[in-house]
Write a protein that holds these residues in place. Structure first.
Motif, mmCIF file in Angstrom:
data_model
loop_
_atom_site.group_PDB
_atom_site.id
_atom_site.type_symbol
_atom_site.label_atom_id
_atom_site.label_comp_id
_atom_site.label_asym_id
_atom_site.label_seq_id
_atom_site.Cartn_x
_atom_site.Cartn_y
_atom_site.Cartn_z
ATOM 1 N N LEU A 53 -22.993 81.421 103.832
ATOM 2 C CA LEU A 53 -23.962 80.576 104.520
ATOM 3 C C LEU A 53 -24.570 81.261 105.746
ATOM 4 N N ALA A 54 -23.985 82.375 106.174
ATOM 5 C CA ALA A 54 -24.472 83.060 107.376
ATOM 6 C C ALA A 54 -25.926 83.494 107.193
ATOM 7 N N VAL A 86 -27.239 87.447 105.445
ATOM 8 C CA VAL A 86 -26.213 88.439 105.788
ATOM 9 C C VAL A 86 -25.607 89.023 104.514
ATOM 10 N N GLN A 87 -25.279 88.167 103.560
ATOM 11 C CA GLN A 87 -24.746 88.658 102.289
ATOM 12 C C GLN A 87 -25.781 89.537 101.575
ATOM 13 N N ALA A 88 -27.025 89.129 101.604
ATOM 14 C CA ALA A 88 -28.087 89.938 100.978
ATOM 15 C C ALA A 88 -28.208 91.300 101.659
ATOM 16 N N LEU A 89 -28.026 91.331 102.971
ATOM 17 C CA LEU A 89 -28.074 92.607 103.693
ATOM 18 C C LEU A 89 -26.955 93.525 103.196
ATOM 19 N N PRO A 96 -14.108 79.227 107.100
ATOM 20 C CA PRO A 96 -14.876 78.877 105.900
ATOM 21 C C PRO A 96 -14.433 79.739 104.716
ATOM 22 N N ARG A 97 -14.816 79.332 103.527
ATOM 23 C CA ARG A 97 -14.555 80.146 102.332
ATOM 24 C C ARG A 97 -15.519 81.332 102.370
#
Length: 174
Positions: free
Chosen positions: A136-137, A142-145, A164-165
């Protein structure tokens, strides 16, 4: 930007790292897992674990970003907390865990995070690197980065009841 490498958490390094952390995580500091005290406890624990190393980035003497890692053993709790069983032999490869990375807002989107990340891993001898990311960041940015840096999702974990998970990601180191 000046990059400084450390393998010990001196008072000065801890002070600079915590100052950046407070700035980076300001919107989340009211959450138990993100409280400064909770992070400081994790940081102190990680500093005493094998393979600890930190890189701090400075702009005109001001700490603007950081990242730190630890080496993982095949039986490390990092692997044991995964939500799903890992394939046989998965933990046998030498692995370094990127425990935390953060860059102050004025320097985001300028490549500072990638420079700190790459400098930290440049001389590490482990075969791969792993990290955890909150999906969710930044609304998934952030995950895409991390995906653009070559990381792929392999599993998930919730390191503590109040956290968080998180998505576990991995990539080859080098």
């Amino acid at each position: 930007m000046e990059l400084r490498h450390y393998t010990e958490l001196t008072l000065e390094v801890r002070r600079d790292l915590l100052a950046v952390y407070v700035d980076v995580r300001a919107p989340l500091l009211h959450l138990a897992n993100y409280r400064v005290e909770a992070f400081a406890e994790r940081l102190d624990r990680h500093a005493g674990e094998p393979g600890f190393e930190v890189v701090l980035g400075y702009d005109r003497g001001e700490a603007i970003g950081y990242a730190y890692v630890n080496a993982l053993s095949p039986d490390d709790r990092w692997w044991k907390r995964m939500a799903e069983p890992l394939p046989a032999g998965f933990t046998a490869l030498s692995t370094v865990a990127l425990k935390e990375i953060g860059v102050r807002a004025p320097w985001r989107g300028t490549g500072v995070a990638r420079r700190i990340h790459d400098a930290l891993l440049a001389h590490r001898t482990e075969e791969r690197v792993t990290l955890l990311v909150n999906p969710l960041a930044g609304d998934g940015k952030v995950q895409a980065l991390y995906e653009s840096w070559g990381y792929v999702s392999i599993n998930a974990q919730q390191p503590a009841p109040e956290s968080p998970r998180l998505i576990a990601m991995v990539r080859a180191n080098g």
